[in-house]
Write a protein that holds these residues in place. Structure first.
Motif, PDB file in Angstrom:
ATOM      1  N   PHE A   6      -0.620  23.186   1.510  1.00  0.00           N
ATOM      2  CA  PHE A   6      -0.846  21.821   2.213  1.00  0.00           C
ATOM      3  C   PHE A   6      -0.799  21.953   3.481  1.00  0.00           C
ATOM      4  O   PHE A   6      -1.711  21.083   3.935  1.00  0.00           O
ATOM      5  CB  PHE A   6       0.242  20.891   1.671  1.00  0.00           C
ATOM      6  CG  PHE A   6       0.085  20.538   0.180  1.00  0.00           C
ATOM      7  CD1 PHE A   6      -0.842  21.027  -0.569  1.00  0.00           C
ATOM      8  CD2 PHE A   6       1.057  19.541  -0.565  1.00  0.00           C
ATOM      9  CE1 PHE A   6      -1.038  20.636  -1.987  1.00  0.00           C
ATOM     10  CE2 PHE A   6       1.132  19.261  -1.856  1.00  0.00           C
ATOM     11  CZ  PHE A   6       0.061  19.993  -2.565  1.00  0.00           C
ATOM     12  N   ASP A  30      -5.488  14.491  -5.578  1.00  0.00           N
ATOM     13  CA  ASP A  30      -4.948  15.590  -6.246  1.00  0.00           C
ATOM     14  C   ASP A  30      -6.083  16.434  -7.036  1.00  0.00           C
ATOM     15  O   ASP A  30      -6.949  15.632  -7.821  1.00  0.00           O
ATOM     16  CB  ASP A  30      -3.765  15.291  -7.306  1.00  0.00           C
ATOM     17  CG  ASP A  30      -3.161  16.511  -7.955  1.00  0.00           C
ATOM     18  OD1 ASP A  30      -1.895  16.371  -7.486  1.00  0.00           O
ATOM     19  OD2 ASP A  30      -3.526  17.408  -8.614  1.00  0.00           O
ATOM     20  N   HIS A  38      -4.873   9.592  -8.456  1.00  0.00           N
ATOM     21  CA  HIS A  38      -3.733  10.583  -8.275  1.00  0.00           C
ATOM     22  C   HIS A  38      -4.051  10.902  -6.702  1.00  0.00           C
ATOM     23  O   HIS A  38      -4.940  11.872  -6.447  1.00  0.00           O
ATOM     24  CB  HIS A  38      -3.909  11.548  -9.234  1.00  0.00           C
ATOM     25  CG  HIS A  38      -2.463  12.537  -9.280  1.00  0.00           C
ATOM     26  ND1 HIS A  38      -2.434  13.523 -10.109  1.00  0.00           N
ATOM     27  CD2 HIS A  38      -1.677  12.416  -8.156  1.00  0.00           C
ATOM     28  CE1 HIS A  38      -1.097  14.072  -9.792  1.00  0.00           C
ATOM     29  NE2 HIS A  38      -0.837  13.635  -8.868  1.00  0.00           N
ATOM     30  N   LEU A  40      -2.154  12.594  -3.323  1.00  0.00           N
ATOM     31  CA  LEU A  40      -0.677  13.174  -2.596  1.00  0.00           C
ATOM     32  C   LEU A  40      -0.877  12.562  -1.108  1.00  0.00           C
ATOM     33  O   LEU A  40      -1.864  12.937  -0.416  1.00  0.00           O
ATOM     34  CB  LEU A  40      -1.031  14.721  -2.646  1.00  0.00           C
ATOM     35  CG  LEU A  40      -1.080  15.174  -4.331  1.00  0.00           C
ATOM     36  CD1 LEU A  40      -1.421  16.958  -4.063  1.00  0.00           C
ATOM     37  CD2 LEU A  40       0.117  14.977  -5.071  1.00  0.00           C
ATOM     38  N   VAL A  42       1.163  13.626   2.299  1.00  0.00           N
ATOM     39  CA  VAL A  42       1.985  14.775   2.870  1.00  0.00           C
ATOM     40  C   VAL A  42       2.234  14.536   4.240  1.00  0.00           C
ATOM     41  O   VAL A  42       1.269  13.851   5.038  1.00  0.00           O
ATOM     42  CB  VAL A  42       1.479  16.278   2.661  1.00  0.00           C
ATOM     43  CG1 VAL A  42       0.764  16.367   1.228  1.00  0.00           C
ATOM     44  CG2 VAL A  42      -0.011  16.342   3.585  1.00  0.00           C
ATOM     45  N   MET A  88       8.382  12.092  -6.291  1.00  0.00           N
ATOM     46  CA  MET A  88       8.452  13.147  -5.729  1.00  0.00           C
ATOM     47  C   MET A  88       9.271  14.229  -6.327  1.00  0.00           C
ATOM     48  O   MET A  88      10.412  14.031  -6.777  1.00  0.00           O
ATOM     49  CB  MET A  88       9.070  12.829  -4.222  1.00  0.00           C
ATOM     50  CG  MET A  88       8.767  11.930  -3.230  1.00  0.00           C
ATOM     51  SD  MET A  88       9.503  11.166  -2.069  1.00  0.00           S
ATOM     52  CE  MET A  88       9.160  12.274  -0.778  1.00  0.00           C
ATOM     53  N   ASN A  96       8.153  21.312  -9.581  1.00  0.00           N
ATOM     54  CA  ASN A  96       7.542  21.343  -8.193  1.00  0.00           C
ATOM     55  C   ASN A  96       6.878  22.681  -8.048  1.00  0.00           C
ATOM     56  O   ASN A  96       7.691  23.620  -8.089  1.00  0.00           O
ATOM     57  CB  ASN A  96       8.596  21.127  -7.151  1.00  0.00           C
ATOM     58  CG  ASN A  96       8.299  21.186  -5.709  1.00  0.00           C
ATOM     59  OD1 ASN A  96       8.998  21.694  -4.897  1.00  0.00           O
ATOM     60  ND2 ASN A  96       7.016  20.752  -5.335  1.00  0.00           N
ATOM     61  N   HIS A 102       5.611  16.329  -0.484  1.00  0.00           N
ATOM     62  CA  HIS A 102       4.340  15.184  -0.671  1.00  0.00           C
ATOM     63  C   HIS A 102       5.010  14.288  -1.921  1.00  0.00           C
ATOM     64  O   HIS A 102       5.882  14.381  -2.771  1.00  0.00           O
ATOM     65  CB  HIS A 102       3.233  16.126  -1.388  1.00  0.00           C
ATOM     66  CG  HIS A 102       3.775  16.925  -2.716  1.00  0.00           C
ATOM     67  ND1 HIS A 102       4.308  18.248  -2.600  1.00  0.00           N
ATOM     68  CD2 HIS A 102       3.596  16.746  -4.104  1.00  0.00           C
ATOM     69  CE1 HIS A 102       4.560  18.757  -3.787  1.00  0.00           C
ATOM     70  NE2 HIS A 102       4.095  17.975  -4.589  1.00  0.00           N
ATOM     71  N   HIS A 104       3.411  12.030  -4.978  1.00  0.00           N
ATOM     72  CA  HIS A 104       2.233  11.566  -5.790  1.00  0.00           C
ATOM     73  C   HIS A 104       2.231  10.158  -5.774  1.00  0.00           C
ATOM     74  O   HIS A 104       3.317   9.307  -6.197  1.00  0.00           O
ATOM     75  CB  HIS A 104       2.744  12.135  -7.231  1.00  0.00           C
ATOM     76  CG  HIS A 104       2.782  13.632  -7.348  1.00  0.00           C
ATOM     77  ND1 HIS A 104       1.755  14.299  -7.804  1.00  0.00           N
ATOM     78  CD2 HIS A 104       3.795  14.705  -6.972  1.00  0.00           C
ATOM     79  CE1 HIS A 104       2.256  15.736  -7.791  1.00  0.00           C
ATOM     80  NE2 HIS A 104       3.196  15.827  -7.270  1.00  0.00           N
TER      81      HIS A 104
END
Ligand code: AMP
Length: 116
Positions: A6, A30, A38, A40, A42, A88, A96, A102, A104
């Motif tokens: 990431f 994602d 979906h 993410l 970060v 999370m 994970n 991140h 979701h």
């Protein structure tokens, strides 16, 4: 953290479909979506997981949620009639898989009480 996937997406070294970015956060789709939406969210700065957040990270922690809200609204999920789920994961039991904090953002369909 050149070995962090990431971090590499944030740096632009790994391609991703970025849908929103701020001074503190980046949001991207994602690659293996579990719902019609979906995304993410970060932090730009490497933080390993929610369990590694310190009091000094309050600004970036808040930015994760304000970014998630902005993405949800842009994706048409912002009303109470639609809504969305924020997840999370921390540690192995949660599955994970990427050790860079991140959130979701999952939405676009009704969800039962399961992780996604
Ligand atoms: P977690 O299991 O909570 O660590 O979530 C990691 C997420 O990252 C998973 O949902 C993966 O599908 C997603 N993912 C892995 N590699 C990429 C990538 N290159 N671009 C976008 N999402 C990714």
């Amino acid at each position: 953290m050149s070995s962090c996937l990431f971090c590499d997406i944030v740096a632009g070294d790994v391609p991703a479909e970025i849908v929103h970015s701020t001074d503190l956060t980046v949001a991207f789709r994602d690659v293996n979506p579990a719902a019609p939406v979906h995304v993410l969210v970060v932090p730009r700065r490497h933080i390993e997981s929610a369990a590694a957040i310190e009091a000094a990270d309050a600004e970036v922690a808040a930015a994760l949620f304000t970014t998630a809200r902005a993405v949800a609204e842009a994706e048409g999920l912002g009303s109470t009639e639609r809504g969305y789920r924020l997840v999370m994961n921390v540690g192995a039991d949660s599955l994970n898989s990427v050790p860079h904090l991140h959130v979701h953002l999952l939405g676009g369909r009704p969800m039962g009480w399961s992780p996604a």
